[in-house]
Design a protein around this motif. Structure first.
Motif, PDB file in Angstrom:
ATOM      1  N   ALA A  61       0.992  -1.328   0.051  1.00 47.23           N
ATOM      2  CA  ALA A  61      -0.076   0.135  -0.197  1.00 47.23           C
ATOM      3  C   ALA A  61       0.766   1.120   0.026  1.00 47.23           C
ATOM      4  N   TYR A  62       1.991   1.293   0.528  1.00 51.89           N
ATOM      5  CA  TYR A  62       2.830   2.426   0.887  1.00 51.89           C
ATOM      6  C   TYR A  62       3.519   2.564  -0.515  1.00 51.89           C
ATOM      7  N   ALA A  64       2.217   1.806  -3.511  1.00 54.21           N
ATOM      8  CA  ALA A  64       1.325   2.067  -4.613  1.00 54.21           C
ATOM      9  C   ALA A  64       0.823   3.538  -4.288  1.00 54.21           C
ATOM     10  N   LYS A  65       0.774   4.219  -3.099  1.00 53.73           N
ATOM     11  CA  LYS A  65       0.651   5.496  -2.773  1.00 53.73           C
ATOM     12  C   LYS A  65       1.695   6.330  -3.117  1.00 53.73           C
ATOM     13  N   ASN A  66       2.955   6.077  -2.873  1.00 51.09           N
ATOM     14  CA  ASN A  66       4.060   6.967  -3.063  1.00 51.09           C
ATOM     15  C   ASN A  66       4.733   6.883  -4.432  1.00 51.09           C
ATOM     16  N   LYS A 124       5.449   7.751  -8.009  1.00 53.88           N
ATOM     17  CA  LYS A 124       5.074   8.691  -9.041  1.00 53.88           C
ATOM     18  C   LYS A 124       5.519   8.377 -10.308  1.00 53.88           C
ATOM     19  N   VAL A 176      11.593   5.746  -4.110  1.00 58.60           N
ATOM     20  CA  VAL A 176      10.687   5.392  -3.157  1.00 58.60           C
ATOM     21  C   VAL A 176      11.147   4.427  -1.997  1.00 58.60           C
TER      22      VAL A 176
END
Length: 227
Positions: free
Chosen positions: A144-145, A147-149, A151, A197
């Motif tokens: 989840a981290y 996929a969220k961060n 770019k 990331v």
């Protein structure tokens, strides 16, 4: 009433007589049986037991001849080399050994031993430990981290580049992430974003070996996929 039987045919009249005769015969047999003894029977036992003669076997006595002990080996002769040195003369630290075979002097010099320093345990990087490092919250929280961060690079989107970049890094004893590198590349722009990331991740739960935190090498795949 008249008796029809003849007195001669009456058997009851002689019953007592025959009974007495029977008693006499039985007593006669018993008397003869008691009087019959073994006194007249003699057994000759003179030939029954024969003298048994045991022959003694004579065993000759053999003597082992004493073997003379071999003479002791001769002691090797040692050549003595005496050298008189003046009291005021300087003595060299070099040791001289006399070889008995060639009588040639052999010089022995001190050679310092090189000590190789082992890598301290604090700097050792493990690949497998008892308790592997873990992202705070587990594997699901790590995905989840990412996929969220992540770019997605614009150039990669325009070129339609996608794939999985595999990044390897080291989790320190305090959980910090260091030495991140790409071990499987897809595109330079995607590789750069994956390293960014990974290096900005929060501290992990460190790996444990024998109850102590240690440095552990870890690998994480970073997936880039266009919608």
């Amino acid at each position: 009433m008249e008796v029809k039987k003849s007195p001669k045919a009456d058997l009851e009249g002689k019953k007592s007589t025959w009974l007495l005769i029977g008693y006499v015969v039985v007593l006669s047999f018993m008397f003869v049986a008691f009087e019959w003894t073994q006194r007249d029977v003699k057994i000759d036992t003179s030939q029954v037991v024969a003298d048994v003669v045991f022959e003694e076997e004579i065993i000759p006595i053999t003597e082992t001849p004493e073997q003379a002990a071999p003479p002791p080996p001769e002691a090797p002769k040692v050549a003595e080399l005496l050298e008189i040195v003046d009291d005021q003369a300087e003595i060299d630290e070099t040791t001289t050994i006399i070889n008995e075979d060639t009588q040639a002097p052999v010089e022995v010099k001190y050679v310092p031993v090189q000590v190789v320093e082992e890598e301290p345990e604090e700097q050792t990087i493990f690949e497998v430990v008892e308790n592997m490092p873990e992202f705070q919250g587990g594997q699901a929280a790590l995905m989840a981290y990412l996929a969220k961060n992540i770019k997605y690079p614009t150039i990669a989107q325009e070129n339609g580049t996608q794939g999985r970049v595999i990044v390897q890094f080291v989790v320190n004893k305090d959980g910090s992430i260091v030495d991140a590198k790409v071990v499987r590349s897809v595109d330079p722009y995607l590789d750069k974003e994956a390293l960014r990331v990974i290096n900005t991740m929060p501290k992990w739960k460190p790996g444990m070996q024998r109850g102590k935190p240690v440095r552990v090498k870890f690998t994480v795949p970073v997936m880039f996929r266009l919608q």
